[in-house]
Every structure is written in structure tokens, then in C-alpha cells.
Design a protein around this motif. Structure first.
Motif, short mmCIF file in Angstrom:
data_model
loop_
_atom_site.label_atom_id
_atom_site.label_comp_id
_atom_site.label_asym_id
_atom_site.label_seq_id
_atom_site.Cartn_x
_atom_site.Cartn_y
_atom_site.Cartn_z
N CYS A 187 -6.81 1.25 4.45
CA CYS A 187 -6.67 2.70 4.17
C CYS A 187 -7.85 3.23 3.37
CB CYS A 187 -5.38 2.98 3.41
SG CYS A 187 -3.91 2.84 4.44
N CYS A 244 -4.45 -0.08 0.20
CA CYS A 244 -4.99 -1.30 0.80
C CYS A 244 -6.44 -1.13 1.24
CB CYS A 244 -4.12 -1.73 1.98
SG CYS A 244 -4.39 -0.77 3.47
N CYS A 281 0.86 -1.19 0.00
CA CYS A 281 0.00 0.00 0.00
C CYS A 281 0.90 1.24 0.00
CB CYS A 281 -0.88 -0.02 1.25
SG CYS A 281 -1.82 1.49 1.51
N ASN A 313 1.03 -1.85 4.07
CA ASN A 313 0.36 -3.14 4.25
C ASN A 313 0.20 -3.77 2.86
OD1 ASN A 313 -1.18 -5.22 5.35
ND2 ASN A 313 -3.09 -4.04 5.30
N CYS A 332 0.29 2.93 3.77
CA CYS A 332 0.66 2.30 5.05
C CYS A 332 1.64 1.12 4.90
CB CYS A 332 -0.59 1.84 5.78
SG CYS A 332 -1.33 0.36 5.08
ZN LIG Z 1 -2.85 0.99 3.53
#
Ligand SMILES: [Zn+2]
Length: 203
Positions: free
Chosen positions: A77, A74, A62, A67, A65
Motif C-alpha cells: 500500500c 503495509c 495493514c 495484509n 488492505c
Molecule cells: Zn496494505
């Protein structure tokens, strides 16, 4: 090149060999799995092959973040229902999955992609820490929850982050010691991780 000592035909031998590379899979299990794919329907075998291909083709970090994300951003988010006043800092995407499974947290995450480890030569600049502080400065967070692993390096990373966040006048908390020292968040168990999260304390 074909191994003349191998008891398997080449294609079967290759599959046994790749399965045996998986964590926790020995030669016998690898052989059993390979034989399963010989016996099962062609569609079932292709399902597995495509699942691995799609995982590598579609998943990325992402851009907000870090992730795992199916696209640019993601699922967490991009979910407007998440509480954007809380930010939980974790080491790896698998920690996000472990915390999400507890159902105890509705805020956002930031994955720093590792931990500070002078022994392994991992410095803050090697992690997504600069990006974390850009987010904190531009965001409106009321609490930063540091959920690095309760290992020596995870603790050192938490102290480093807390020292840098304190001057910004934002509440910083750390997971409670419900998970015993040395146990990685990923393996903490649902109930333990849940109580560690709910019992987090200000640092
Ligand atoms: Zn994210």
C-alpha cells in the motif's frame, strides 16, 4: 511441573514439546531441532528466539488492505510504484505472498481475512468485505481481480463479491482455472499461479 517419566531435563523437554506442536514436525524432528539449539552458538539460538519475538511484536494488519504490515500500512500500500487501478481480492495474507512471488501483478490487494462459509457460520459481515466496498467506492479502480481459492467456499465468495461489484460498473475478473479445483492458491505452484493470473477472465 516436571514430568518424572520424561527422558529429558525440563528445559530440553519443553523445547521438544513446543517444536512438536509445529505443523508437519514429529517427535523425532522436534528432538533433533532441540538438540541443535543446545549445540549451536548462543548467538545463533538467540537469533531464533528474537525472530519469533519480533514477528509477534512488529507484525500487524495493514489498516488499508489487511495484509501483514510492519507498521500501520503495509509495504505494498505504501509503494507509489504499484498500479492503483487494479485491486486483487484474496482470502489471507499468505495468498498475497504467493501472488507476489509470481511477479505477474503490480496492482494493490485487499485481504478479506477468510471466506464466506455458511457451514462454519462465517457471514460476509465477519470478513473485511465492508471495508473492501468502502475502498472501491472511494478509489479509482478499473479492475477488481477476485483471487479467492478455487474451493466451493472460495467460489461462493467470488460470486457474492462479483454480484455486488457488477452494479458499480467496474470490470471484475477471476483467476483462470490453471490451478485445479480444490488447490489452494498458497500451494498452486509458481508457474500454475502465474498462468492463472495472466489468463484471468471477466466474470
Ligand atoms: Zn496494505
Amino acid at each position: 511441573m516436571a514430568d518424572i517419566d520424561s527422558p529429558y531435563p525440563d528445559s530440553l523437554g519443553k523445547l521438544v514439546e513446543v517444536f512438536a506442536r509445529l505443523p508437519g514436525v514429529g517427535k523425532r524432528s522436534a528432538e533433533r531441532m532441540a538438540f541443535y539449539f543446545l549445540k549451536c552458538g548462543k548467538e545463533e539460538a538467540m537469533d531464533f528466539a528474537f525472530a519469533i519475538r519480533d514477528l509477534r511484536k512488529n507484525l500487524r494488519s495493514c489498516t488499508i488492505c489487511f495484509n501483514l504490515a510492519e507498521g500501520e500500512i503495509c509495504a505494498i500500500c505504501s509503494n507509489p510504484a504499484r498500479d492503483d487501478s487494479q485491486l486483487c481480492v484474496v482470502e489471507m495474507p499468505r495468498d498475497v505472498i504467493a501472488i507476489e512471488k509470481t511477479g505477474s501483478y503490480r496492482g494493490l490487494y485487499h485481504v478479506i481475512l477468510g471466506r464466506i462459509s455458511p457451514i462454519e457460520g462465517i457471514e460476509p459481515d465477519d470478513l473485511k468485505i465492508k471495508e473492501l466496498f468502502i475502498r472501491i467506492e472511494n478509489g479509482d479502480f478499473e479492475e477488481i481481480i477476485i483471487a479467492t481459492n478455487p474451493t466451493a467456499e472460495g467460489d461462493a465468495t467470488a460470486s457474492y463479491l462479483a454480484d455486488k461489484i457488477h452494479p458499480l460498473n467496474i470490470k471484475v475478473s477471476r483467476l483462470a482455472r490453471g490451478i485445479s479445483a480444490g488447490t489452494e492458491i498458497e500451494f498452486a505452484g509458481l508457474a500454475n499461479l502465474q498462468s492463472a493470473f495472466l489468463g484471468r477472465s471477466k466474470i
